[in-house]
Design a protein around this motif. Structure first.
Motif, short mmCIF file in Angstrom:
data_model
loop_
_atom_site.label_atom_id
_atom_site.label_comp_id
_atom_site.label_asym_id
_atom_site.label_seq_id
_atom_site.Cartn_x
_atom_site.Cartn_y
_atom_site.Cartn_z
N LEU A 1 2.59 -3.60 56.68
CA LEU A 1 3.02 -3.24 55.31
C LEU A 1 1.87 -3.44 54.32
O LEU A 1 1.62 -2.58 53.46
N ARG A 2 1.18 -4.57 54.44
CA ARG A 2 0.05 -4.84 53.53
C ARG A 2 -1.04 -3.80 53.72
O ARG A 2 -1.64 -3.32 52.75
N LEU A 3 -1.30 -3.44 54.97
CA LEU A 3 -2.34 -2.48 55.29
C LEU A 3 -2.00 -1.10 54.73
O LEU A 3 -2.86 -0.42 54.15
N LYS A 4 -0.75 -0.68 54.89
CA LYS A 4 -0.33 0.62 54.35
C LYS A 4 -0.49 0.66 52.84
O LYS A 4 -0.95 1.66 52.27
N ASP A 5 -0.11 -0.44 52.19
CA ASP A 5 -0.23 -0.50 50.73
C ASP A 5 -1.69 -0.41 50.30
O ASP A 5 -2.02 0.32 49.35
N GLU A 6 -2.58 -1.11 51.01
CA GLU A 6 -4.00 -1.07 50.65
C GLU A 6 -4.59 0.31 50.89
O GLU A 6 -5.36 0.82 50.07
N ILE A 7 -4.24 0.94 52.01
CA ILE A 7 -4.77 2.27 52.33
C ILE A 7 -4.34 3.29 51.28
O ILE A 7 -5.15 4.09 50.79
N GLU A 8 -3.05 3.26 50.94
CA GLU A 8 -2.55 4.20 49.92
C GLU A 8 -3.26 3.98 48.59
O GLU A 8 -3.62 4.93 47.89
N GLY A 9 -3.47 2.71 48.24
CA GLY A 9 -4.17 2.39 46.99
C GLY A 9 -5.60 2.89 47.00
O GLY A 9 -6.08 3.45 46.01
N LEU A 10 -6.29 2.73 48.13
CA LEU A 10 -7.68 3.18 48.24
C LEU A 10 -7.78 4.70 48.16
O LEU A 10 -8.67 5.23 47.49
N LEU A 11 -6.86 5.40 48.83
CA LEU A 11 -6.88 6.87 48.79
C LEU A 11 -6.61 7.38 47.38
O LEU A 11 -7.25 8.34 46.93
N THR A 12 -5.70 6.71 46.68
CA THR A 12 -5.42 7.09 45.28
C THR A 12 -6.63 6.84 44.39
O THR A 12 -6.98 7.67 43.54
N ASP A 13 -7.27 5.70 44.61
CA ASP A 13 -8.47 5.37 43.82
C ASP A 13 -9.59 6.39 44.06
O ASP A 13 -10.28 6.79 43.11
N ILE A 14 -9.76 6.79 45.30
CA ILE A 14 -10.82 7.76 45.63
C ILE A 14 -10.57 9.09 44.93
O ILE A 14 -11.50 9.72 44.40
N GLU A 15 -9.31 9.53 44.87
CA GLU A 15 -8.97 10.77 44.13
C GLU A 15 -9.32 10.60 42.65
O GLU A 15 -9.84 11.53 42.02
N ARG A 16 -9.03 9.41 42.12
CA ARG A 16 -9.34 9.16 40.70
C ARG A 16 -10.85 9.15 40.47
O ARG A 16 -11.34 9.69 39.47
N TYR A 17 -11.59 8.54 41.37
CA TYR A 17 -13.06 8.51 41.22
C TYR A 17 -13.64 9.92 41.32
O TYR A 17 -14.60 10.25 40.61
N ASP A 18 -13.07 10.76 42.19
CA ASP A 18 -13.54 12.15 42.30
C ASP A 18 -13.35 12.87 40.97
O ASP A 18 -14.23 13.62 40.52
N ALA A 19 -12.19 12.64 40.35
CA ALA A 19 -11.92 13.27 39.05
C ALA A 19 -12.88 12.74 37.99
O ALA A 19 -13.39 13.51 37.15
N THR A 20 -13.16 11.45 38.03
CA THR A 20 -14.09 10.85 37.07
C THR A 20 -15.50 11.42 37.25
O THR A 20 -16.19 11.72 36.27
N ILE A 21 -15.92 11.57 38.50
CA ILE A 21 -17.26 12.11 38.79
C ILE A 21 -17.40 13.53 38.24
O ILE A 21 -18.40 13.88 37.61
N ARG A 22 -16.37 14.35 38.48
CA ARG A 22 -16.41 15.73 37.96
C ARG A 22 -16.46 15.73 36.44
O ARG A 22 -17.25 16.48 35.83
N ALA A 23 -15.66 14.87 35.83
CA ALA A 23 -15.60 14.83 34.37
C ALA A 23 -16.92 14.34 33.77
O ALA A 23 -17.42 14.90 32.78
N LYS A 24 -17.50 13.32 34.39
CA LYS A 24 -18.74 12.75 33.85
C LYS A 24 -19.93 13.71 34.02
O LYS A 24 -20.84 13.73 33.20
N LYS A 25 -19.90 14.49 35.10
CA LYS A 25 -20.95 15.50 35.27
C LYS A 25 -20.89 16.53 34.16
O LYS A 25 -21.93 16.93 33.60
N GLU A 26 -19.68 16.98 33.82
CA GLU A 26 -19.51 17.93 32.72
C GLU A 26 -19.89 17.30 31.39
O GLU A 26 -20.55 17.91 30.55
N GLU A 27 -19.48 16.03 31.23
CA GLU A 27 -19.77 15.33 29.98
C GLU A 27 -21.28 15.13 29.81
O GLU A 27 -21.81 15.26 28.70
N LEU A 28 -21.98 14.83 30.91
CA LEU A 28 -23.42 14.63 30.84
C LEU A 28 -24.14 15.86 30.31
O LEU A 28 -25.02 15.77 29.45
#
Length: 419
Positions: A332-359
């Motif tokens: 259960l703990r592992l599933k929760d951590e994996i889901e959290g990491l995958l969600t974070d990676i999607e958020r970081y991808d969005a941030t990277i795209r946004a910051k490239k445009e902003e730059l």
């Protein structure tokens, strides 16, 4: 001669560059080779092997050499239908052998349980290696980010220094006020302070990595800048695959098997055991020497032990149930951590795209505002805001790359990957 000189220069330069290059794989290899945690787990494997050998020895014949001397002992003697006793000294010297014939699989289950301990030690070593590799990756990538940040801060200092010098010149020409000069000077001072912070964070990561590797790292070392620019592989999106390969889950499975075997061994203990026995002795008593031989079998069944055997069996059963629940909890703990990491990676991808445009956008704005400031169409506040926006966007992009990389590294660790 000239050609030889040029060749020597090339070799020397190449050697210098190579000596100053530190790649991530090298850091991981040296850490896994030198870190005391790895050596500790390797010793634990040897320790578990000896425990297994000790448990298995119960299946083998037990041979003992025995000897004794009694200063005085009472011996019964019968002569002419008359019974009497005589006190005399005596001695004995002999060898006895005991072989377990059957103990209702008590020893068998115990030996198998110790074999699981050896498997757990080997898995713990792999887990320790994967965890150390993850920590090394995080420190190395932190060094990459801080080194990049130092370069960004250097350019920021150069920009603000140029703005400060420009403001001083414009003040002398009467085109700007003293406030412009003071404000640009303050921004230059703050930029230098931020540079020291970046250098401090770089040194902290470098020193920590140096301790992990067991050797010093040069200040001007060349790093793999692309190490922070990772992409998530399809295999790391497969939660079932990660859980299946996770070392901690594998350890929990082995723990369940081990405690189940110990429980079966404890239950079998109440039935006792049958042993084959044999001995040969030379005995001296009443001034005569003679040989004594014994060959037979013994049956030992515990009728009453004060509840100890039942308590041991119940304790082993509870340990088995705890191990099962621990595995479920870990999943259960592992599933929760994996889901959290995958969600974070999607958020970081969005941030990277946004910051490239902003730059791109803030860089163009910075150029326009800088030009307008020179002709008096923009204030120093607008100039500093534009410079600050460009700096923040660049640093935020670096941070997003780093956080995404660490999240991917964490998924690799959870899947048991080292490199």
């Amino acid at each position: 001669m000239k050609k030889l000189y040029v060749l020597c220069c090339i070799i020397f330069t190449s050697g210098t560059i190579f000596a100053q290059t530190l790649n991530l794989k090298e850091c991981i290899d040296k850490t896994l080779k030198n870190h005391p945690d790895i050596k500790t787990f390797m010793l634990k494997i040897e320790q578990s092997k000896k425990s297994y050998n000790s448990a298995y020895s119960d299946n083998l014949p037990q041979i003992n050499l025995q000897g004794g001397y009694n200063i005085t002992q009472t011996y019964p003697v019968t002569a002419n239908n008359t019974f009497k006793t005589i006190d005399d000294n005596g001695w004995s010297l002999g060898v006895d052998l005991r072989q377990k014939l059957w103990d209702f699989s008590k020893t068998k289950y115990k030996v198998e349980a110790f074999k699981k301990d050896e498997d757990i030690s080997k898995l713990s070593l792999k887990e320790a290696k994967a965890l150390l590799a993850f920590k090394v990756k995080s420190l190395y990538e932190s060094m990459v980010v801080q080194k990049e940040a130092i370069e960004v801060r250097k350019k920021d200092i150069e920009t603000k220094k140029a703005l400060y010098e420009q403001a001083k010149a414009l003040v002398k020409q009467g085109l700007k006020t003293k406030a412009d000069e003071s404000r640009f000077f303050a921004s230059l001072y703050n930029a230098k302070s931020s540079m020291q912070t970046a250098k401090s964070l770089y040194k902290k990561a470098k020193d920590s990595l140096s301790l992990y590797m067991g050797e010093d790292i040069d200040d001007d070392i060349i790093l793999q800048r692309d190490s922070i620019k990772k992409e998530l592989s399809p295999s790391l999106r497969d939660m079932d695959s990660i859980i299946k390969n996770n070392y901690q889950i594998k350890i929990d499975v082995k723990n369940i098997e081990k405690n189940r075997l110990l429980h079966q061994s404890s239950k079998a203990a109440k039935y006792g055991h049958i042993d084959a026995i044999a001995s040969y002795s030379r005995i001296g008593a009443l001034r005569d020497d003679y040989n004594s031989k014994l060959l037979g079998a013994t049956l030992n069944i515990p009728l009453y032990s004060g509840g100890r055997l039942d308590a041991e069996a119940q304790k082993a059963k509870i340990a088995y149930l705890i191990a099962k629940e621990k595995k479920s909890s870990e999943i259960l703990r592992l599933k929760d951590e994996i889901e959290g990491l995958l969600t974070d990676i999607e958020r970081y991808d969005a941030t990277i795209r946004a910051k490239k445009e902003e730059l791109f956008s803030v860089n163009e704005t910075k150029k326009v505002v800088g030009g307008r400031y020179k002709v008096g169409l923009a204030t120093y506040t607008e100039v500093l805001d534009a410079v600050s926006s460009f700096l923040n966007a660049k640093l935020a992009l670096l941070e997003a790359y780093y956080l995404k990389s660490v999240a991917i590294d964490r998924l690799q660790y959870l899947k048991g990957k080292i490199k």
